[in-house]
Design a protein around this motif. Structure first.
Motif, PDB file in Angstrom:
ATOM      1  N   ARG A 179       0.557  -0.571   0.205  1.00 40.42           N
ATOM      2  CA  ARG A 179      -0.047   0.289   0.005  1.00 40.42           C
ATOM      3  C   ARG A 179       1.109   1.116   0.506  1.00 40.42           C
ATOM      4  O   ARG A 179       0.441   2.338  -0.574  1.00 40.42           O
ATOM      5  CB  ARG A 179      -0.499  -0.072   1.404  1.00 40.42           C
ATOM      6  N   ARG A 180       2.605   1.268   0.831  1.00 44.34           N
ATOM      7  CA  ARG A 180       2.659   2.309   0.771  1.00 44.34           C
ATOM      8  C   ARG A 180       3.239   2.364  -0.497  1.00 44.34           C
ATOM      9  O   ARG A 180       3.449   3.432  -0.582  1.00 44.34           O
ATOM     10  CB  ARG A 180       4.181   2.332   2.017  1.00 44.34           C
ATOM     11  N   LEU A 181       3.612   1.869  -1.555  1.00 42.65           N
ATOM     12  CA  LEU A 181       4.479   2.315  -2.799  1.00 42.65           C
ATOM     13  C   LEU A 181       3.434   2.275  -3.407  1.00 42.65           C
ATOM     14  O   LEU A 181       3.473   2.958  -4.495  1.00 42.65           O
ATOM     15  CB  LEU A 181       4.647   0.365  -3.382  1.00 42.65           C
ATOM     16  N   LEU A 182       2.165   2.147  -3.780  1.00 46.48           N
ATOM     17  CA  LEU A 182       1.258   2.443  -4.953  1.00 46.48           C
ATOM     18  C   LEU A 182       0.880   3.598  -4.414  1.00 46.48           C
ATOM     19  O   LEU A 182       0.639   4.725  -5.123  1.00 46.48           O
ATOM     20  CB  LEU A 182       0.039   1.836  -4.216  1.00 46.48           C
ATOM     21  N   ASN A 183       0.819   4.472  -2.606  1.00 42.20           N
ATOM     22  CA  ASN A 183       1.031   5.701  -2.624  1.00 42.20           C
ATOM     23  C   ASN A 183       2.025   6.572  -3.360  1.00 42.20           C
ATOM     24  O   ASN A 183       1.951   7.739  -3.517  1.00 42.20           O
ATOM     25  CB  ASN A 183       0.710   5.520  -1.144  1.00 42.20           C
ATOM     26  N   TYR A 184       2.938   6.616  -2.845  1.00 39.17           N
ATOM     27  CA  TYR A 184       4.098   7.147  -4.098  1.00 39.17           C
ATOM     28  C   TYR A 184       3.403   6.433  -5.374  1.00 39.17           C
ATOM     29  O   TYR A 184       4.407   7.957  -5.517  1.00 39.17           O
ATOM     30  CB  TYR A 184       5.758   5.578  -3.027  1.00 39.17           C
ATOM     31  N   VAL A 185       3.587   5.658  -5.867  1.00 42.33           N
ATOM     32  CA  VAL A 185       3.585   5.888  -7.048  1.00 42.33           C
ATOM     33  C   VAL A 185       2.273   7.178  -7.125  1.00 42.33           C
ATOM     34  O   VAL A 185       2.322   7.545  -8.359  1.00 42.33           O
ATOM     35  CB  VAL A 185       3.381   4.235  -7.394  1.00 42.33           C
ATOM     36  N   LYS A 186       0.776   6.564  -6.633  1.00 41.97           N
ATOM     37  CA  LYS A 186      -0.327   7.908  -7.059  1.00 41.97           C
ATOM     38  C   LYS A 186       0.408   9.386  -6.573  1.00 41.97           C
ATOM     39  O   LYS A 186       0.129   9.891  -7.696  1.00 41.97           O
ATOM     40  CB  LYS A 186      -0.895   7.221  -6.078  1.00 41.97           C
TER      41      LYS A 186
ATOM     42  N   ALA B  97      -9.485  -4.849   1.453  1.00 42.57           N
ATOM     43  CA  ALA B  97      -9.305  -4.933   2.964  1.00 42.57           C
ATOM     44  C   ALA B  97     -10.610  -3.889   3.157  1.00 42.57           C
ATOM     45  O   ALA B  97     -10.040  -3.490   4.589  1.00 42.57           O
ATOM     46  CB  ALA B  97      -8.106  -4.422   3.433  1.00 42.57           C
ATOM     47  N   CYS B  98     -11.359  -3.527   3.153  1.00 44.89           N
ATOM     48  CA  CYS B  98     -11.728  -2.234   3.353  1.00 44.89           C
ATOM     49  C   CYS B  98     -13.129  -2.663   3.914  1.00 44.89           C
ATOM     50  O   CYS B  98     -13.989  -3.060   2.791  1.00 44.89           O
ATOM     51  CB  CYS B  98     -12.396  -0.671   2.073  1.00 44.89           C
ATOM     52  N   PRO B  99     -13.554  -2.231   4.995  1.00 47.14           N
ATOM     53  CA  PRO B  99     -14.243  -2.695   5.294  1.00 47.14           C
ATOM     54  C   PRO B  99     -15.774  -2.330   5.360  1.00 47.14           C
ATOM     55  O   PRO B  99     -16.958  -2.390   5.750  1.00 47.14           O
ATOM     56  CB  PRO B  99     -14.091  -2.497   7.145  1.00 47.14           C
TER      57      PRO B  99
ATOM     58  N   GLN C 183     -20.352   0.872   0.727  1.00 51.58           N
ATOM     59  CA  GLN C 183     -20.939   2.374   0.723  1.00 51.58           C
ATOM     60  C   GLN C 183     -19.884   3.262   0.150  1.00 51.58           C
ATOM     61  O   GLN C 183     -20.646   4.429   0.341  1.00 51.58           O
ATOM     62  CB  GLN C 183     -20.708   2.864   2.014  1.00 51.58           C
ATOM     63  N   LEU C 184     -18.647   3.176   0.064  1.00 52.07           N
ATOM     64  CA  LEU C 184     -17.726   4.251  -0.129  1.00 52.07           C
ATOM     65  C   LEU C 184     -16.976   4.067  -1.790  1.00 52.07           C
ATOM     66  O   LEU C 184     -16.196   4.608  -2.548  1.00 52.07           O
ATOM     67  CB  LEU C 184     -16.227   4.214   0.177  1.00 52.07           C
ATOM     68  N   ARG C 185     -18.121   2.865  -2.339  1.00 55.17           N
ATOM     69  CA  ARG C 185     -17.773   2.653  -3.735  1.00 55.17           C
ATOM     70  C   ARG C 185     -17.273   3.293  -4.616  1.00 55.17           C
ATOM     71  O   ARG C 185     -18.805   4.461  -4.933  1.00 55.17           O
ATOM     72  CB  ARG C 185     -18.249   1.022  -4.508  1.00 55.17           C
ATOM     73  N   ARG C 186     -17.010   4.005  -5.508  1.00 57.21           N
ATOM     74  CA  ARG C 186     -16.654   5.069  -6.626  1.00 57.21           C
ATOM     75  C   ARG C 186     -17.403   4.327  -8.204  1.00 57.21           C
ATOM     76  O   ARG C 186     -17.966   3.423  -8.266  1.00 57.21           O
ATOM     77  CB  ARG C 186     -15.172   5.252  -6.938  1.00 57.21           C
ATOM     78  N   LYS C 187     -17.848   6.015  -9.013  1.00 59.03           N
ATOM     79  CA  LYS C 187     -18.734   5.553  -9.939  1.00 59.03           C
ATOM     80  C   LYS C 187     -18.628   4.436 -10.973  1.00 59.03           C
ATOM     81  O   LYS C 187     -17.113   4.019 -10.886  1.00 59.03           O
ATOM     82  CB  LYS C 187     -18.695   6.260 -10.694  1.00 59.03           C
ATOM     83  N   GLN C 188     -19.505   3.393 -10.921  1.00 56.09           N
ATOM     84  CA  GLN C 188     -19.324   1.999 -11.891  1.00 56.09           C
ATOM     85  C   GLN C 188     -18.107   2.430 -13.011  1.00 56.09           C
ATOM     86  O   GLN C 188     -19.216   3.374 -13.491  1.00 56.09           O
ATOM     87  CB  GLN C 188     -20.458   1.627 -12.097  1.00 56.09           C
ATOM     88  N   ARG C 189     -17.422   2.105 -13.696  1.00 55.97           N
ATOM     89  CA  ARG C 189     -16.360   2.280 -14.513  1.00 55.97           C
ATOM     90  C   ARG C 189     -15.443   1.426 -14.967  1.00 55.97           C
ATOM     91  O   ARG C 189     -14.885   1.163 -14.226  1.00 55.97           O
ATOM     92  CB  ARG C 189     -16.829   3.606 -15.280  1.00 55.97           C
TER      93      ARG C 189
ATOM     94  N   SER D 166     -12.740   6.722  -3.143  1.00 54.95           N
ATOM     95  CA  SER D 166     -12.675   6.952  -2.024  1.00 54.95           C
ATOM     96  C   SER D 166     -12.085   6.885  -0.302  1.00 54.95           C
ATOM     97  O   SER D 166     -11.852   7.306   0.127  1.00 54.95           O
ATOM     98  CB  SER D 166     -14.614   6.391  -1.193  1.00 54.95           C
ATOM     99  N   CYS D 167     -10.851   5.452  -0.621  1.00 50.41           N
ATOM    100  CA  CYS D 167     -10.042   5.007  -0.037  1.00 50.41           C
ATOM    101  C   CYS D 167      -9.322   4.742  -0.449  1.00 50.41           C
ATOM    102  O   CYS D 167      -9.125   3.559  -1.037  1.00 50.41           O
ATOM    103  CB  CYS D 167     -10.741   4.720   1.852  1.00 50.41           C
ATOM    104  N   GLU D 168      -8.433   4.672   1.041  1.00 47.61           N
ATOM    105  CA  GLU D 168      -7.004   3.993   0.947  1.00 47.61           C
ATOM    106  C   GLU D 168      -6.829   2.907  -0.068  1.00 47.61           C
ATOM    107  O   GLU D 168      -6.386   1.916  -0.899  1.00 47.61           O
ATOM    108  CB  GLU D 168      -5.843   4.571   0.958  1.00 47.61           C
ATOM    109  N   ALA D 169      -7.319   1.509   0.678  1.00 47.70           N
ATOM    110  CA  ALA D 169      -7.460  -0.106   0.146  1.00 47.70           C
ATOM    111  C   ALA D 169      -8.452   0.111  -0.574  1.00 47.70           C
ATOM    112  O   ALA D 169      -8.381  -0.388  -1.600  1.00 47.70           O
ATOM    113  CB  ALA D 169      -8.384  -0.382   1.765  1.00 47.70           C
ATOM    114  N   CYS D 170      -9.669   0.877  -1.239  1.00 49.41           N
ATOM    115  CA  CYS D 170     -10.145   0.610  -2.665  1.00 49.41           C
ATOM    116  C   CYS D 170      -9.498   0.788  -3.303  1.00 49.41           C
ATOM    117  O   CYS D 170      -9.083   0.195  -4.730  1.00 49.41           O
ATOM    118  CB  CYS D 170     -11.668   1.503  -1.999  1.00 49.41           C
ATOM    119  N   GLY D 171      -8.474   1.635  -3.094  1.00 47.40           N
ATOM    120  CA  GLY D 171      -7.629   2.399  -4.527  1.00 47.40           C
ATOM    121  C   GLY D 171      -6.720   1.139  -5.167  1.00 47.40           C
ATOM    122  O   GLY D 171      -6.662   1.208  -6.190  1.00 47.40           O
ATOM    123  N   CYS D 172      -6.647   0.534  -3.737  1.00 48.13           N
ATOM    124  CA  CYS D 172      -4.991  -0.206  -3.953  1.00 48.13           C
ATOM    125  C   CYS D 172      -5.860  -1.564  -4.796  1.00 48.13           C
ATOM    126  O   CYS D 172      -4.840  -1.662  -5.464  1.00 48.13           O
ATOM    127  CB  CYS D 172      -4.401  -0.088  -2.823  1.00 48.13           C
ATOM    128  N   HIS D 173      -6.960  -1.337  -3.650  1.00 49.03           N
ATOM    129  CA  HIS D 173      -7.173  -3.443  -4.517  1.00 49.03           C
ATOM    130  C   HIS D 173      -7.599  -2.944  -6.231  1.00 49.03           C
ATOM    131  O   HIS D 173      -8.003  -3.759  -6.305  1.00 49.03           O
ATOM    132  CB  HIS D 173      -9.234  -3.179  -3.576  1.00 49.03           C
TER     133      HIS D 173
END
Length: 183
Positions: free
Chosen positions: A98-105, A136-138, A142-148, A160-167
């Motif tokens: 997750r740290r590596l993907l946040n660095y790339v982002k 890993a996002c509980p 509720q936080l799901r982004r627009k479907q595309r 919406s959240c870091e876990a969802c973005g990494c997933h």
């Protein structure tokens, strides 16, 4: 000339030369293979990245692939950080991946990393695939982004959240490896 030959064999030059015209795997050219190996030995980030992807996904040499990708990521290769982050998220929970993907982002490198990875794996026989772990996002529902469909230049600012973005990145790479078209 001797001076040019000596300059071309300098470790600094070999560590920084452009590899754009050198194939990922120089099947038919022992000279290019030798050159790529010398670049890798000097710690050339792009050479290490390519070697890591080839070792991990084509030759299924997991340890060697991870070592090369880790070495390239440590010297700032954004594509290596992206691929290594996705692999680590498939192997273990959060943390370093997750740290590596946040660095790339943070470097606005998601789109370019996806394109580069797609280009490299399209030139390989794939023998090693990734299996995504559950998100890993509980609160993913509720936080799901627009479907595309994620695009190649998508830096996922609307997740919406870091876990969802990494997933999302893990799913993108896993689908790409399996030949599922992602646009």
């Amino acid at each position: 000339c001797k001076a040019f030959h000596q300059t071309a064999n300098d470790n600094y030059i070999l560590g920084h030369v452009s590899l754009d015209k050198v194939p990922v795997i120089p099947w038919r050219s022992p000279k290019q293979a030798f050159f790529l190996e010398k670049c890798k030995e000097t710690g050339h980030p792009e050479a290490l990245y390519r070697e890591g992807v080839v070792q991990y996904f084509s030759f299924a040499k997991v340890g060697e692939g991870l070592n090369c990708l880790n070495s390239a990521a440590k010297v700032g290769h954004v594509g290596a950080a992206y691929v290594l982050g996705v692999i680590l998220l498939c192997i273990e929970e959060g943390g370093e991946g997750r740290r590596l993907l946040n660095y790339v982002k943070s470097k606005k490198g998601i789109g370019e990393s996806r394109k580069k990875f797609k280009d490299v794996i399209n030139r390989l026989w794939l023998n090693n695939f990734l299996e995504p772990k559950p998100n890993a996002c509980p609160m993913q529902a509720q936080l799901r982004r627009k479907q595309r469909w994620p695009s190649d230049d998508d830096d996922d600012d609307d997740v919406s959240c870091e876990a969802c973005g990494c997933h999302l990145q893990v799913i993108f790479v896993c689908n790409l490896l399996r030949g599922i078209v992602t646009y």
